[in-house]
Design an enzyme around this catalytic site. Sequence first.
Site, PDB file in Angstrom:
ATOM      1  N   ASP A   1     -22.498   1.146  -0.379  1.00  0.00           N
ATOM      2  CA  ASP A   1     -21.178   1.610  -0.816  1.00  0.00           C
ATOM      3  C   ASP A   1     -20.587   0.694  -1.881  1.00  0.00           C
ATOM      4  O   ASP A   1     -20.045   1.145  -2.893  1.00  0.00           O
ATOM      5  CB  ASP A   1     -20.214   1.678   0.378  1.00  0.00           C
TER       6      ASP A   1
ATOM      7  N   SER B   1       0.851  -1.188   0.000  1.00  0.00           N
ATOM      8  CA  SER B   1       0.000   0.000   0.000  1.00  0.00           C
ATOM      9  C   SER B   1       0.881   1.231   0.000  1.00  0.00           C
ATOM     10  O   SER B   1       1.634   1.469   0.950  1.00  0.00           O
ATOM     11  CB  SER B   1      -0.891   0.015   1.246  1.00  0.00           C
TER      12      SER B   1
ATOM     13  N   GLU C   1     -16.676  -7.233   4.719  1.00  0.00           N
ATOM     14  CA  GLU C   1     -16.727  -6.191   5.744  1.00  0.00           C
ATOM     15  C   GLU C   1     -17.574  -6.651   6.949  1.00  0.00           C
ATOM     16  O   GLU C   1     -17.197  -6.441   8.094  1.00  0.00           O
ATOM     17  CB  GLU C   1     -17.313  -4.904   5.141  1.00  0.00           C
TER      18      GLU C   1
ATOM     19  N   GLY D   1     -11.566   7.589   6.237  1.00  0.00           N
ATOM     20  CA  GLY D   1     -12.438   8.045   7.330  1.00  0.00           C
ATOM     21  C   GLY D   1     -13.209   9.300   6.988  1.00  0.00           C
ATOM     22  O   GLY D   1     -13.717   9.988   7.863  1.00  0.00           O
TER      23      GLY D   1
HETATM   24  C1  GLA Z   1     -21.705   3.514   5.681  1.00  0.00           C
HETATM   25  C2  GLA Z   1     -22.113   2.085   5.321  1.00  0.00           C
HETATM   26  C3  GLA Z   1     -23.306   2.074   4.361  1.00  0.00           C
HETATM   27  C4  GLA Z   1     -24.435   2.966   4.857  1.00  0.00           C
HETATM   28  C5  GLA Z   1     -23.897   4.338   5.308  1.00  0.00           C
HETATM   29  C6  GLA Z   1     -24.958   5.171   5.947  1.00  0.00           C
HETATM   30  O1  GLA Z   1     -21.185   4.185   4.568  1.00  0.00           O
HETATM   31  O2  GLA Z   1     -21.048   1.395   4.730  1.00  0.00           O
HETATM   32  O3  GLA Z   1     -23.738   0.754   4.159  1.00  0.00           O
HETATM   33  O4  GLA Z   1     -25.150   2.351   5.883  1.00  0.00           O
HETATM   34  O5  GLA Z   1     -22.813   4.234   6.198  1.00  0.00           O
HETATM   35  O6  GLA Z   1     -25.965   5.481   5.040  1.00  0.00           O
END
Ligand code: GLA
Length: 378
Positions: free
Chosen positions: A163, A60, A151, A113
């Site tokens: 996401d 990385s 995850e 983050g």
């Molecule tokens: C993070 C999680 C998503 C979603 C958002 C809040 O990004 O990975 O799955 O729950 O928070 O909307």
Amino acid sequence: MDKFFKTDNPAVFVESPGRINLIGEHTDYNHGFVLPTAIDKKIYFELRKNDTNTSCSIYSETFNTRLNFDLKIIKKSNSTWENYILGVVNELQNRGKELSGFDCYIKSELPIGAGISSSAALECGLASGLNSLFELNLSKQEIVNLSQAAENNFVGSQCGIMDQYASVMSKKDHLILLDCLSLEAEFIPTNFKSCKILLINSKVSHSIADGEYNTRRKECESGLKIIQNQYEEVKTLRDVSLELLDSCKSQLSEKQANRVLYVLQENQRVLTAVNLLKSGELQAFGKLMYQSHYGLRDLYEVSCRELDFLVKFSEEKDFIYGSRMMGGGFGGCTINLIEEAHIAAFTEEVTIAYQKEFKLKPEMITVVPGEGTLVKRA
Ligand code: GLA
């Protein structure tokens, strides 16, 4: 595409984007609606087989560290980024996919983050790269699912599917209206007219691996169970109306009732917002972004002082149509729908004000809705 890389004879290149979410926060794991898309900021991967049976080496550039591991011994690490990698390999092997030793070089332009999902970009990028390198024949949906499972099962964060879905499936210049129950997606053209999307990174770092995210999820699930005791036809929070919630209120704790109320309202906001976007009513769309923020702040309680400050600052400007915290919360970015002509002056003003208040320099990130994961073979 290959300008960053240093390994010899790379076989596969991957570009894996971060994501934004216009509206629909904490609704994905409650089987609701979200409106995300990938962005033009990415993690870049280069992969090759290394002629060993089981030895893997991942470098990385962001962390300036190397992770060496054996495919037969996948153990949890103390370092979060390593667990995203190991989690994906673990999920692939659990699904009976045959891998052999490989090397991988990773470079990221996504802040960590910041709530723009560097973690999903890392998981999905690696899964897509290994899919191509070892000809595993995984569909895009399988890549999304196994990355989310990595995850959930390995990193230990009970994230929803938004996401990973956005990182892999997005189409350039479109938002995805995703139904997180059926996984049906409608691609909505982004017509932001004179506006752009500006992210303001509060520089308060969040990690959804922290307990609060999982706690919110549990509060919603336990609230749902109590409602189901009274109304057995209710399968998910999608089946709960405001009247029905009202009739169960005495059995819910105040927190549970607030969490559920937020989710019901947010789902409705997403659907209304999509109609407003389609008819070009950007100012009305933006008002819903503010309401989403208030719900996240007051009912769901996942905001923080820094994010509230940034949203309030935006709200005072009539050239900013909407602003809210984005992602899991407790830090990271706000997302702002702002008239492009005002970005430069606003950047200066908000930076000074935020620095004065919090002794932190916010980071301005303009983003463009982009294409999902790209994979290229050498
Ligand atoms: C993070 C999680 C998503 C979603 C958002 C809040 O990004 O990975 O799955 O729950 O928070 O909307």
